[in-house]
Design a protein around this motif. Structure first.
Motif, PDB file in Angstrom:
ATOM      1  N   PHE A 240       0.854  -1.183   0.000  1.00 34.52           N
ATOM      2  CA  PHE A 240       0.000   0.000   0.000  1.00 34.52           C
ATOM      3  C   PHE A 240       0.895   1.239   0.000  1.00 34.52           C
ATOM      4  O   PHE A 240       1.428   1.620   1.054  1.00 34.52           O
ATOM      5  CB  PHE A 240      -0.916   0.018   1.222  1.00 34.52           C
ATOM      6  CG  PHE A 240      -1.804  -1.199   1.339  1.00 34.52           C
ATOM      7  CD1 PHE A 240      -2.894  -1.372   0.497  1.00 34.52           C
ATOM      8  CD2 PHE A 240      -1.534  -2.180   2.278  1.00 34.52           C
ATOM      9  CE1 PHE A 240      -3.703  -2.486   0.612  1.00 34.52           C
ATOM     10  CE2 PHE A 240      -2.340  -3.291   2.391  1.00 34.52           C
ATOM     11  CZ  PHE A 240      -3.420  -3.459   1.551  1.00 34.52           C
ATOM     12  N   ASP A 245      -5.221   3.616   0.493  1.00 29.36           N
ATOM     13  CA  ASP A 245      -5.413   2.267  -0.047  1.00 29.36           C
ATOM     14  C   ASP A 245      -5.405   1.218   1.067  1.00 29.36           C
ATOM     15  O   ASP A 245      -6.153   0.235   1.025  1.00 29.36           O
ATOM     16  CB  ASP A 245      -4.306   1.960  -1.057  1.00 29.36           C
ATOM     17  CG  ASP A 245      -4.343   2.902  -2.264  1.00 29.36           C
ATOM     18  OD1 ASP A 245      -5.435   3.415  -2.559  1.00 29.36           O
ATOM     19  OD2 ASP A 245      -3.274   3.122  -2.860  1.00 29.36           O
ATOM     20  N   HIS A 246      -4.532   1.437   2.029  1.00 30.26           N
ATOM     21  CA  HIS A 246      -4.442   0.538   3.182  1.00 30.26           C
ATOM     22  C   HIS A 246      -5.755   0.537   3.961  1.00 30.26           C
ATOM     23  O   HIS A 246      -6.295  -0.521   4.314  1.00 30.26           O
ATOM     24  CB  HIS A 246      -3.277   0.981   4.069  1.00 30.26           C
ATOM     25  CG  HIS A 246      -2.891  -0.026   5.097  1.00 30.26           C
ATOM     26  ND1 HIS A 246      -1.708   0.064   5.802  1.00 30.26           N
ATOM     27  CD2 HIS A 246      -3.507  -1.140   5.578  1.00 30.26           C
ATOM     28  CE1 HIS A 246      -1.624  -0.946   6.645  1.00 30.26           C
ATOM     29  NE2 HIS A 246      -2.712  -1.684   6.529  1.00 30.26           N
ATOM     30  N   GLU A 248      -8.717   1.368   2.860  1.00 31.11           N
ATOM     31  CA  GLU A 248      -9.795   0.788   2.063  1.00 31.11           C
ATOM     32  C   GLU A 248      -9.798  -0.736   2.180  1.00 31.11           C
ATOM     33  O   GLU A 248     -10.850  -1.368   2.309  1.00 31.11           O
ATOM     34  CB  GLU A 248      -9.648   1.205   0.601  1.00 31.11           C
ATOM     35  CG  GLU A 248     -10.759   0.662  -0.296  1.00 31.11           C
ATOM     36  CD  GLU A 248     -10.510   0.964  -1.768  1.00 31.11           C
ATOM     37  OE1 GLU A 248     -11.479   0.843  -2.547  1.00 31.11           O
ATOM     38  OE2 GLU A 248      -9.360   1.288  -2.126  1.00 31.11           O
ATOM     39  N   TRP A 249      -8.597  -1.332   2.137  1.00 28.12           N
ATOM     40  CA  TRP A 249      -8.504  -2.793   2.228  1.00 28.12           C
ATOM     41  C   TRP A 249      -8.963  -3.291   3.598  1.00 28.12           C
ATOM     42  O   TRP A 249      -9.688  -4.284   3.703  1.00 28.12           O
ATOM     43  CB  TRP A 249      -7.076  -3.219   1.932  1.00 28.12           C
ATOM     44  CG  TRP A 249      -6.829  -4.699   2.047  1.00 28.12           C
ATOM     45  CD1 TRP A 249      -6.045  -5.325   2.944  1.00 28.12           C
ATOM     46  CD2 TRP A 249      -7.370  -5.715   1.216  1.00 28.12           C
ATOM     47  NE1 TRP A 249      -6.048  -6.688   2.740  1.00 28.12           N
ATOM     48  CE2 TRP A 249      -6.867  -6.967   1.663  1.00 28.12           C
ATOM     49  CE3 TRP A 249      -8.247  -5.715   0.116  1.00 28.12           C
ATOM     50  CZ2 TRP A 249      -7.200  -8.172   1.081  1.00 28.12           C
ATOM     51  CZ3 TRP A 249      -8.572  -6.933  -0.470  1.00 28.12           C
ATOM     52  CH2 TRP A 249      -8.069  -8.145   0.018  1.00 28.12           C
ATOM     53  N   ARG A 262     -13.644  -6.306  -8.280  1.00 31.61           N
ATOM     54  CA  ARG A 262     -12.245  -5.891  -8.348  1.00 31.61           C
ATOM     55  C   ARG A 262     -11.355  -7.113  -8.115  1.00 31.61           C
ATOM     56  O   ARG A 262     -11.577  -7.901  -7.183  1.00 31.61           O
ATOM     57  CB  ARG A 262     -11.962  -4.797  -7.328  1.00 31.61           C
ATOM     58  CG  ARG A 262     -12.832  -3.563  -7.551  1.00 31.61           C
ATOM     59  CD  ARG A 262     -12.807  -2.602  -6.394  1.00 31.61           C
ATOM     60  NE  ARG A 262     -11.496  -2.009  -6.192  1.00 31.61           N
ATOM     61  CZ  ARG A 262     -11.241  -1.069  -5.267  1.00 31.61           C
ATOM     62  NH1 ARG A 262     -12.223  -0.651  -4.470  1.00 31.61           N
ATOM     63  NH2 ARG A 262     -10.039  -0.589  -5.138  1.00 31.61           N
ATOM     64  N   TYR A 265      -5.836  -5.434  -5.303  1.00 30.06           N
ATOM     65  CA  TYR A 265      -5.900  -4.391  -4.263  1.00 30.06           C
ATOM     66  C   TYR A 265      -4.487  -3.864  -4.064  1.00 30.06           C
ATOM     67  O   TYR A 265      -3.488  -4.528  -4.384  1.00 30.06           O
ATOM     68  CB  TYR A 265      -6.451  -4.941  -2.950  1.00 30.06           C
ATOM     69  CG  TYR A 265      -5.577  -5.974  -2.275  1.00 30.06           C
ATOM     70  CD1 TYR A 265      -4.678  -5.616  -1.279  1.00 30.06           C
ATOM     71  CD2 TYR A 265      -5.652  -7.322  -2.640  1.00 30.06           C
ATOM     72  CE1 TYR A 265      -3.873  -6.570  -0.657  1.00 30.06           C
ATOM     73  CE2 TYR A 265      -4.854  -8.271  -2.025  1.00 30.06           C
ATOM     74  CZ  TYR A 265      -3.972  -7.898  -1.039  1.00 30.06           C
ATOM     75  OH  TYR A 265      -3.169  -8.831  -0.433  1.00 30.06           O
ATOM     76  N   GLY A 266      -4.377  -2.655  -3.496  1.00 37.02           N
ATOM     77  CA  GLY A 266      -3.074  -2.056  -3.259  1.00 37.02           C
ATOM     78  C   GLY A 266      -2.325  -1.850  -4.557  1.00 37.02           C
ATOM     79  O   GLY A 266      -2.870  -1.340  -5.550  1.00 37.02           O
ATOM     80  N   ASN A 267      -1.079  -2.283  -4.598  1.00 37.63           N
ATOM     81  CA  ASN A 267      -0.229  -2.145  -5.770  1.00 37.63           C
ATOM     82  C   ASN A 267      -0.222  -3.413  -6.619  1.00 37.63           C
ATOM     83  O   ASN A 267       0.827  -3.959  -6.956  1.00 37.63           O
ATOM     84  CB  ASN A 267       1.205  -1.789  -5.352  1.00 37.63           C
ATOM     85  CG  ASN A 267       1.294  -0.414  -4.725  1.00 37.63           C
ATOM     86  OD1 ASN A 267       0.490   0.468  -5.046  1.00 37.63           O
ATOM     87  ND2 ASN A 267       2.264  -0.217  -3.846  1.00 37.63           N
ATOM     88  N   GLU A 333     -17.813   3.463  -3.830  1.00 30.64           N
ATOM     89  CA  GLU A 333     -16.553   4.056  -4.225  1.00 30.64           C
ATOM     90  C   GLU A 333     -16.068   5.019  -3.159  1.00 30.64           C
ATOM     91  O   GLU A 333     -16.794   5.370  -2.226  1.00 30.64           O
ATOM     92  CB  GLU A 333     -16.729   4.784  -5.574  1.00 30.64           C
ATOM     93  CG  GLU A 333     -17.173   3.879  -6.716  1.00 30.64           C
ATOM     94  CD  GLU A 333     -16.124   2.850  -7.044  1.00 30.64           C
ATOM     95  OE1 GLU A 333     -14.924   3.127  -6.816  1.00 30.64           O
ATOM     96  OE2 GLU A 333     -16.492   1.756  -7.526  1.00 30.64           O
ATOM     97  N   GLU A 334     -14.835   5.482  -3.327  1.00 34.26           N
ATOM     98  CA  GLU A 334     -14.268   6.443  -2.385  1.00 34.26           C
ATOM     99  C   GLU A 334     -15.032   7.752  -2.466  1.00 34.26           C
ATOM    100  O   GLU A 334     -15.496   8.164  -3.520  1.00 34.26           O
ATOM    101  CB  GLU A 334     -12.799   6.685  -2.716  1.00 34.26           C
ATOM    102  CG  GLU A 334     -11.928   5.455  -2.601  1.00 34.26           C
ATOM    103  CD  GLU A 334     -10.488   5.766  -2.911  1.00 34.26           C
ATOM    104  OE1 GLU A 334     -10.201   6.942  -3.139  1.00 34.26           O
ATOM    105  OE2 GLU A 334      -9.654   4.832  -2.921  1.00 34.26           O
TER     106      GLU A 334
END
Length: 343
Positions: A240, A245-246, A248-249, A262, A265-267, A333-334
């Motif tokens: 992350f 992002d961290h 969100e997971w 999706r 996740y992350g990178n 969504e964000e």
């Protein structure tokens, strides 16, 4: 002879058997007859020898006369009987020594005040019911039990030697009862000096399962972040790049990402490739999720705490009055989130 024996025994104050044996021994030694010896003792003319106090006659033979004097001349010589010793036996018990002096007996009846001076008193004499009036605990032990709590309180009251700046140091005004941090700022509960929330400590307690019931990240990732059922967290900054992002997971988890269709996740990590990550949006608040992400990034990823606080929206950036954070709804969504107040 019987009359002389009885008279001699009465005169000498000894039993007849002993007087008779002594008279026989004297008669054999002197050549006199037994009646003559007894008559002499009865008239007070002499005393029997000491041998009459023994149970048996002497074993040594009598001396042999060296003169040839006729028996009649020897018989006319007066012979003084030796004193008679009292009758004794080999098993005679020596006289007892002085009796040991004990405490005087207690009174037959005492009042309520006097009963306290006795360990046990008889309450009902007819039934011999005894009542204990003294404690079995020694007095010195009772004194220690009374003194030790006060000593402990005094020790606790004067045992604070921590330096100002530690989270456990508070200043308490004993008159007003006002509690302040050691630097003079108001005390607002658990947190660093100056008040506010210690987000790093909050994230640690949630991660270890100590703050929120049913939430224990260490159960899968290990107490030291070394992994277990879930992956290790030492590469959390690589997975992350941004704290958003961290967060969100942690909020949605594997099922939340799959529900949105999706695959990563992350990178670029594959969703479900390392097991099933539960989502905690329903169990933790946004602040608590951000605190957990902060703890993992600082403790296991080695991120700078101040920079991570800003990245996770828990502290304002330099020159700003408040920080910003990103809120991720459980199924959408964000979206922009409210500004997190500065500590």
């Amino acid at each position: 002879m019987n009359e002389n024996l009885a008279a001699a025994a009465a005169a000498l104050g000894a039993p007849e058997a002993i007087v008779l044996r002594s008279a026989e021994a004297r008669a054999k030694a002197t050549g006199m007859s037994i009646d003559e010896v007894l008559a002499a003792w009865a008239s007070g003319g002499g005393s029997p020898p000491a041998a009459m106090s023994q149970e048996s006659p002497p074993t040594s033979p009598p001396p042999v006369p060296t003169t040839s004097a006729p028996a009649e001349a020897t018989a006319t010589e007066p012979v003084a009987p030796e004193p008679v010793a009292p009758e004794t036996t080999p098993s005679a018990v020596p006289p007892p020594g002085p009796a040991a002096v004990g405490p005087p007996p207690g009174p037959a009846q005492v009042d309520l005040v006097g009963a306290g001076s006795y360990p046990v008193v008889v309450s009902v004499r007819t039934d011999q019911l005894k009542e204990r009036t003294r404690s079995l605990v020694p007095r010195w032990l009772t004194s220690c039990l009374l003194v030790l709590p006060f000593a402990g309180l005094l020790y606790l009251g004067n045992a604070s030697v921590a330096e100002c700046g530690e989270a456990s140091v508070l200043a308490v005004d004993r008159v007003t009862g006002l509690v302040e941090n050691c630097d003079g700022s108001p005390f607002e509960g658990k947190g660093p000096g100056g008040g506010g929330t210690d987000y790093l400590a909050l994230g640690q307690s949630i991660f270890l399962g100590e703050a929120v019931t049913g939430v224990n990240c260490s159960g899968c990732h290990g107490a030291q972040g070394g992994g277990g059922v879930g992956p290790a967290l030492n590469g959390v900054l690589t997975t992350f790049g941004a704290c958003a992002d961290h967060e969100e997971w942690v909020s949605k988890g594997t099922l939340g990402f799959q529900a949105e269709g999706r695959e990563t996740y992350g990178n670029g990590k594959t969703v479900g490739g390392g097991g099933t990550m539960p989502g905690f949006a329903a169990s933790l608040s946004e602040e608590q999720i951000a605190s957990v992400a902060l703890f993992e990034r600082v403790r296991f990823g080695g991120a700078d705490e101040a920079a991570a606080m800003v990245d996770c929206g828990l502290a304002p950036a330099e020159g700003e009055e408040g920080g910003t954070s990103t809120t991720v709804p459980a199924g959408g969504e964000e979206s922009p989130a409210t500004t997190a107040p500065a500590p």
